[in-house]
Structures are given as C-alpha cells and as structure tokens.
Design an enzyme around this catalytic site. Structure first.
Site, PDB file in Angstrom:
ATOM      1  N   GLU A 125      38.622  47.435  39.052  1.00 28.12           N
ATOM      2  CA  GLU A 125      37.230  47.028  38.873  1.00 28.12           C
ATOM      3  C   GLU A 125      36.528  48.086  38.029  1.00 28.12           C
ATOM      4  O   GLU A 125      36.759  49.277  38.186  1.00 28.12           O
ATOM      5  CB  GLU A 125      36.544  46.862  40.232  1.00 28.12           C
ATOM      6  CG  GLU A 125      37.010  45.607  40.922  1.00 28.12           C
ATOM      7  CD  GLU A 125      36.353  45.399  42.277  1.00 28.12           C
ATOM      8  OE1 GLU A 125      35.213  45.850  42.473  1.00 28.12           O
ATOM      9  OE2 GLU A 125      37.004  44.796  43.144  1.00 28.12           O
ATOM     10  N   CYS A 175      40.611  47.255  47.867  1.00 28.81           N
ATOM     11  CA  CYS A 175      42.063  47.037  48.010  1.00 28.81           C
ATOM     12  C   CYS A 175      42.882  48.185  48.577  1.00 28.81           C
ATOM     13  O   CYS A 175      43.750  47.946  49.412  1.00 28.81           O
ATOM     14  CB  CYS A 175      42.631  46.575  46.691  1.00 28.81           C
ATOM     15  SG  CYS A 175      42.047  44.917  46.305  1.00 28.81           S
TER      16      CYS A 175
END
Ligand code: NAD
Ligand code: UGA
Length: 429
Positions: A150, A255
């Site tokens: 990201e 994550c």
C-alpha cells in the site's frame, strides 16, 4: 481478454484498474453498494497514489465497469477468469477467516461461471479441496497471490519483482500467462499450495526481518551503537541486502500481523511446532511499548504532557490505519495521561474511527499540531514530515523533545535546528 475481479478494496481495485490499463476488459464486483456507486463516478474510495487517474481514464474508455452483484456483472460477459480479491482477516484465535472467500466461491458456483477462478486473496495453504467444494462441480481453481505494498500499489502492479501462479493444469497456466503477457517479469509456476505458502513465507520473512532489526535497535540503544550504521553495515552484504532493514517503533498494516499469525496457526493445526513465527508479532507489539517507555523516561513522565503526533497511517502514501503502530502508540500515550494534537495528510478520517477520545485535538496541518506542545512524535514517514522546516518546528516546541517512531527524520537537519532526534537505536553523540 474479458476478466472479472471480485472485491474492490486495496488489492481488487488495483488489479481491476491495472488490468484495464493493460488493455483487458474488466468488470469489477463489490457487495458494498456505496463503494460501487462511488467507483461508477470514477472516485477512488481510499487514497492510493496514481489510482484515481487510471480509474477515470479506463472507465471513460469503457474498459472498466463496476457492479454490486456478480450476476449483473456476468450478464452478456464471458470472462476467461475471475480474480477473487476479498478480505481474509484474522479470527480471534489468529487463524484466517475465510468466510468472505467462501461466500464469493459459492456465489460463483451459483451464478454458474465456467471459467478459471483465481484466488488473489491471501489464504492458508492446504485447503484446495475445500475451496473446490465451495465452487461446486466443474470449478477450476488457481492461486495468484498478491505482493503489492500500500502506498506504492500501482507501481508494484506494473513492475512487480515476480508473478507467482499456482495451477493444476497447463491450460490454467496459459490463461494466467496470457493475462500477464503485458509484464516483462519472471513468472513462477507451481502448485496451488506452494503459491499460497510462498505468499505467507514472503510476509513472514519480511516481518521477521523487521522484528529482528527492531530488537537489534533496542540492543543498540543500550550499548551506545547506532542502528542506522548497523543497517548500512549488514545491508551491504549481498546475502542480506539493504531493503526492509529500517528499524523503528514497530511495523503495521493489514497483512503482516494477520498473515504471520495465520501461518503460525497453519503450523500448529498440522502439528508443526513453530518456535520462530509467533514471537514475531509479540516482539512487534513490545517494540511500540518500548518506544513509549523510552519517551516516558526522557519526558520525565507522559502524564499531563501535550504531545503533537505527526502521522496515523501505517505507511506513507496511504490512508490505511489498519494495525498502524501510530494508532497503537497514540492509544498508549492517551492511557498514560497525555493530551494529543494529531495530524496526518490522508488518514485522519480513518484514525478518528480508531481513536475516540476527548483528549485528542485533530489538527488541520502539521504546524497547527505543534501549538503549545511538550513533544513531537513522528509516527508515519510522510515526505512532508521529513522535509519540515526544522527551524520553525524548533521555535514552536522550544524546550520540547522530538521522537521518531520510524527512524526516518533527517537527523543532521534537525540537529542544525538545535534538536536531537530520539528514535529506536539512534546514537546521538
Ligand atoms: P479490503 O478489505 O480493502 O477489500 C475487500 C473488498 O472485498 C471490500 O471492498 C469488500 O466490500 C469486498 N467484498 C467482501 N465480500 C464480497 C463479496 N462477497 N462479493 C464482492 N465483494 C466483496 O481488502 P484488501 O486489503 O484489498 O485485501 C484483500 C486480500 O488481499 C486479503 O486476503 C489480503 O490479505 C490480500 N492482500 C492485501 C494486500 C494489501 O496491501 N492490502 C496486499 C497483498 C495481499
Ligand atoms: C506488505 C508487503 O511488503 C507486501 O509485499 C504484501 O503484499 C503486503 O504486505 C500484504 O500482503 O498486504 P504493506 O503492508 O502494504 O505490504 O506495506 P510495507 O511497505 O511492507 O510496510 C509494512 C510495514 O512495515 C509498515 O508499517 C512500514 O513502515 C514497516 N517497515 C517497512 C519498516 O518498519 N521498516 C522497513 O524497512 C520497511
């Protein structure tokens, strides 16, 4: 090629927009009706650099359309493959919650799509049979784990280090080779379980590396060494390599924590005693607390202090605050009696949902956040923080202290303004 993408989150939307940009015709489905409406107006529902322009261009060119039901998306549209990109969060016990994937697979079976189903969501290895069962008879399954970061998602989409595909036939392999034919990168073909384990291994390896660096930073602090010199010293060893060695007050993101825990659960479920994996996360949580302890000591107590916090996102260039150390650390500062003045260029709205406290003032700029504070905490490495006017900062927090939870500040510039940066393992001679 005609392609369907299910899930328009950080991964699915990048996949859909990226494939459309590469010339494919893409239909993207999300159950979140509000999100779909927003995407139909060519508005990105979160912040990711470079995504908005490509969403708009490809929607306008007719290569990208959004739907809130798979049935509608599949009308008059025969896909060669469907990418499953829905969330796989942690359950309370740390295992992977596959309920969204299961729902999508069953929906694919119900709608009767006769194409390759490619799971891009991160899912535990060893469940292939169960997943095929969800699809129903005739369903063809493949794995194509995602490695984007990201904040650099579009860049990573168009220039990944590699593509990993897990397939059970050469026919399925060819479908995925054709999908990614626009990329000039290595494609590693393996079994579905190997592809899924590769994904967990990559995240666990990176998270372990960071937890080790963070622990070394704690050692550097007590022996008077500088972790940034150590980073350079070991990163130049080609067997180790320099990326992903920056120590700090802990890593975050949606994550690493969940995937490391899920892998630990996979090991224990199969009777493998794991001595290394689980402590990676415990070490990460402890790192943030260690940083706050250090600040507490240097400030002569946090209680009653007013603190500017620059940064809420877990990474720069994203508005995502999932598992963000900045949120964790801010909550700890509040619980120790501090008042906070917070600024983040993009993540304020998401952070407000995580930190609900009358002791927080949400500020419009980094300068406003500095008004009347005893200390500055930099918790996300946004460029605008790194390039701050340090003379001005020094004037605003005169007598205060600067804490750098990402070891990212330009120490020489800050020193010229008469301040020391207190980070993790930073030796200030
Ligand atoms: P996300 O929460 O941002 O997006 C998931 C989307 O799926 C949401 O918009 C949700 O509404 C939609 N959805 C849920 N159920 C659906 C259904 N039945 N039909 C249609 N849409 C549905 O999640 P994310 O961050 O994009 O992650 C997706 C997967 O990719 C996860 O498994 C994650 O581990 C993995 N992954 C994420 C990243 C990352 O950087 N975020 C990177 C690599 C891999
Ligand atoms: C990570 C992986 O890097 C991606 O390959 C993977 O696809 C993704 O997880 C996923 O599976 O979701 P992401 O979490 O988006 O990507 O972002 P990273 O850039 O990896 O940063 C994660 C955290 O590590 C951030 O908090 C970052 O500040 C921290 N970090 C990173 C460090 O503390 N030091 C470093 O040297 C690098």
């Amino acid at each position: 090629m005609n392609i369907t993408v299910i899930g328009a989150g950080y991964v699915g939307l990048v996949q859909a927009v990226g494939l459309a940009e590469a010339g494919h015709v893409v239909r993207c489905v999300d159950v979140n009706v509000e999100r779909v409406e927003c995407l139909r107006r060519a508005e990105v529902p979160f912040f990711e650099i470079g995504l908005a322009e490509k969403l708009e261009a490809n929607s306008a060119a007719g290569r990208l359309r959004f739907f809130s039901s798979l049935e509608d998306a599949s009308r008059d549209f025969e896909s060669v493959c469907v990418f499953v990109c829905v969330q796989t969060p942690s359950r309370e016990d740390g295992s992977c919650d596959l309920s969204a994937v299961e729902a999508v697979m069953k929906e694919i079976g119900r709608v009767g799509l006769d194409c390759l189903v490619v799971v891009k969501s991160t899912v535990p290895p060893g469940l292939e049979e169960e997943m095929c069962g969800w699809l129903g008879t005739g369903g063809r399954l493949a794995a194509n784990p995602e490695f984007l970061r990201e904040g650099r998602a579009m860049e990573d989409f168009f220039a990944p280090d590699r593509i990993v595909i897990g397939v059970s036939s050469s026919r399925d392999e060819q479908v995925l080779r054709d999908v990614y034919a626009f990329l000039d990168v290595p494609i590693f073909v393996m079994s579905i379980a190997s592809a899924q384990l590769t994904k967990y291994s990559a995240n666990t390896m990176l998270a372990m590396r960071l937890s080790l660096m963070n622990e070394l930073a704690c050692i550097a602090d007590v022996v008077g060494a500088d972790i940034q010199d150590v980073e350079r010293g070991i990163g130049s060893d080609t067997r180790i390599g320099s990326p992903f060695l920056r120590a700090g007050a802990g890593f975050g993101g949606s994550c690493f924590p969940k995937d490391v825990q899920a892998l630990a659960r996979v090991a224990s479920t199969h009777g493998v005693e794991s001595l290394l994996i689980q402590p990676i996360i415990e070490a990460n949580i402890r790192q943030g607390m260690y940083f706050v302890e250090k600040a507490d000591r240097l400030l002569g107590g946090i209680s009653g202090k007013t603190i500017a916090v620059w940064g809420m996102a877990f990474n720069k260039n994203t508005d995502d605050v999932r598992e963000s150390p900045a949120v964790r650390i801010s909550q700890e500062l509040l619980s120790r009696g501090a008042k906070l003045r917070v600024f983040d260029p993009e993540a304020m709205e998401n952070a407000k949902k995580e930190i609900v406290s009358a002791d927080v003032v949400w500020c419009d700029s980094k300068e406003v956040a500095l008004e009347g504070v005893d200390a500055l905490f930099v918790l996300t490495e946004w460029d605008e923080f790194l390039t701050a006017d340090w003379e001005r900062v020094a004037g605003a927090i005169s007598g205060g202290l600067i804490f750098d939870g990402k070891n990212c500040l330009p120490r020489a510039d800050v020193a010229r303004a008469g301040f020391r940066v207190h980070g993790m393992g930073l030796w200030n001679a």
